[in-house]
Scaffold this active site. Sequence first.
Site, short mmCIF file in Angstrom:
data_model
loop_
_atom_site.label_atom_id
_atom_site.label_comp_id
_atom_site.label_asym_id
_atom_site.label_seq_id
_atom_site.Cartn_x
_atom_site.Cartn_y
_atom_site.Cartn_z
N CYS A 170 -13.72 20.55 101.66
CA CYS A 170 -14.60 19.82 100.74
C CYS A 170 -14.23 18.33 100.69
O CYS A 170 -15.08 17.47 100.94
CB CYS A 170 -14.55 20.46 99.35
N1 LIG Z 1 -13.67 26.46 96.53
C1 LIG Z 1 -14.07 25.42 97.26
O1 LIG Z 1 -14.61 24.42 96.74
C2 LIG Z 1 -13.89 25.42 98.76
C3 LIG Z 1 -14.48 24.39 99.49
C4 LIG Z 1 -14.33 24.37 100.90
C5 LIG Z 1 -13.61 25.38 101.50
N2 LIG Z 1 -13.04 26.36 100.77
C6 LIG Z 1 -12.28 27.40 101.48
O2 LIG Z 1 -13.09 28.58 101.52
C7 LIG Z 1 -12.25 29.74 101.44
C8 LIG Z 1 -12.69 30.59 100.25
O3 LIG Z 1 -12.53 29.81 99.08
P1 LIG Z 1 -12.90 30.33 97.62
O4 LIG Z 1 -12.68 29.18 96.72
O5 LIG Z 1 -14.23 31.03 97.64
O6 LIG Z 1 -11.72 31.42 97.43
P2 LIG Z 1 -11.57 32.56 96.36
O7 LIG Z 1 -12.48 32.24 95.19
O8 LIG Z 1 -10.12 32.69 96.12
O9 LIG Z 1 -12.12 33.88 97.13
C9 LIG Z 1 -11.47 34.44 98.20
C10 LIG Z 1 -12.24 35.68 98.69
O10 LIG Z 1 -11.56 36.22 99.83
C11 LIG Z 1 -11.31 37.63 99.67
N3 LIG Z 1 -10.00 37.90 100.27
C12 LIG Z 1 -8.79 37.45 99.84
N4 LIG Z 1 -7.82 37.88 100.69
C13 LIG Z 1 -8.43 38.60 101.66
C14 LIG Z 1 -7.95 39.31 102.80
N5 LIG Z 1 -6.64 39.34 103.12
N6 LIG Z 1 -8.84 39.96 103.58
C15 LIG Z 1 -10.18 39.92 103.28
N7 LIG Z 1 -10.71 39.27 102.21
C16 LIG Z 1 -9.82 38.62 101.40
C17 LIG Z 1 -11.34 37.83 98.15
O11 LIG Z 1 -11.81 39.14 97.84
P3 LIG Z 1 -10.86 40.44 97.84
O12 LIG Z 1 -9.46 39.96 97.53
O13 LIG Z 1 -11.44 41.33 96.79
O14 LIG Z 1 -10.99 41.03 99.21
C18 LIG Z 1 -12.37 36.80 97.69
O15 LIG Z 1 -13.68 37.35 97.77
C19 LIG Z 1 -10.80 29.23 101.32
O16 LIG Z 1 -10.19 29.23 102.56
C20 LIG Z 1 -10.98 27.81 100.79
O17 LIG Z 1 -9.91 26.95 101.18
C21 LIG Z 1 -13.18 26.42 99.41
#
Ligand SMILES: NC(=O)c1ccc[n+]([C@@H]2O[C@H](COP(=O)([O-])OP(=O)(O)OC[C@H]3O[C@@H](n4cnc5c(N)ncnc54)[C@H](OP(=O)(O)O)[C@@H]3O)[C@@H](O)[C@H]2O)c1
Length: 347
Positions: free
Chosen positions: A149
């Site tokens: 981001c």
């Molecule tokens: N938030 C932002 O603004 C943003 C912006 C750009 C990029 N990102 C990137 O996008 C990614 C997701 O971000 P987020 O903010 O949506 O994260 P989040 O809210 O922490 O969600 C993570 C998701 O991944 C799943 N997960 C966790 N560990 C896992 C595993 N070992 N195997 C399969 N699924 C797994 C979780 O579900 P379960 O644990 O139930 O499986 C959950 O649905 C990250 O890498 C982050 O750095 C985020």
Amino acid sequence: MIKVGIVGGTGYTGVELLRLLVSHPHVELTVITSRSEDGVAVADIYPSLRGHCDLQFSVPDNNTLSQCDVVFFATPHGVAHKLVPALYENGVKVIDLSADFRLQDAELWSEWYGQPHGCEALLPKAVYGLPEMNRAAIKQAQLVACPGCYPTSVQLGFLPLIENNLVDPEYLIANAASGTSGAGRQANVDALHSEVSDSFKAYASAGHRHLPEIVQGLHLMQSPDQAKAKLTFVPHLLPMVRGIHSTLYARLRVDTAVDLQTLFEERYANEPFVDVMPAGSHPQTRSVKSSNMCRLAVVRPQGDDMVVVMSVIDNLTKGSSGQAIQNMNIMCGFDEDEGLRQVALLP
Ligand SMILES: NC(=O)c1ccc[n+]([C@@H]2O[C@H](COP(=O)([O-])OP(=O)(O)OC[C@H]3O[C@@H](n4cnc5c(N)ncnc54)[C@H](OP(=O)(O)O)[C@@H]3O)[C@@H](O)[C@H]2O)c1
């Protein structure tokens, strides 16, 4: 219609993908994974999707995911390294929102992420998904690494200045501030309402994981004869949910007489998701809330040799899930703005 799967559907980027994809005319959502919510209806966790998505969460399974045309990874770093190779082998197009394939240097990745790179073999295939820089390569790609981001807002702000060699590349500064959804949906004391609200602070000033990614992007904008870009990057936490505001500073070269407003307007004239605001504007995060737009303004305070660029995005849209869908549209030959034409939510 293409069949689409999402790995990590319960997180903030996952639900943002769902919000946008349920009304995408060429997409049939077929798989949404969560290990913790296996078997639970998506609409039970996110009632905003009632009537729009009747799927249930399921645990990630390569056989099911391999039936998809496109799979998004909205997971913490390290997960895509393990699951992508089998999908790639099966010809599935993969769009990774995590950092797993953003850095081309596996050793650098491992230094910043504190673990060995889990999938070096696919690094040469990964295309960095910033359409404004890499559209032609994204079109041909089977694996796209979506930018972070902060890196999206910072790179779009610096791009016209760096690619035209107008500023001293060794003294670039980015002060950027994000809402709390940037940290994801896990429980985290630092992100509690009572810790964040009515306050403002910097964090990770000694080094944030997005720094090497931004610097890699700045180097790609430069010609080989230029001194390599160096950046001081200080992120801040804003007491709001969505949005990033980056203020960028650079010193213009002595011989620069260019009209910066015209330069920015011309550079982004054909970009559907970058809006250069009129001279004198100050873009607000709420002008992009829940939309895929990046709004920029450029100024040269007191006509001096410093240039300041202000760049705002919604971290969950242009900063992650919206940009991921923009990449899918490019990869699949759809209109680039398909499913992404929403006007920002205001107030
Ligand atoms: N938030 C932002 O603004 C943003 C912006 C750009 C990029 N990102 C990137 O996008 C990614 C997701 O971000 P987020 O903010 O949506 O994260 P989040 O809210 O922490 O969600 C993570 C998701 O991944 C799943 N997960 C966790 N560990 C896992 C595993 N070992 N195997 C399969 N699924 C797994 C979780 O579900 P379960 O644990 O139930 O499986 C959950 O649905 C990250 O890498 C982050 O750095 C985020």
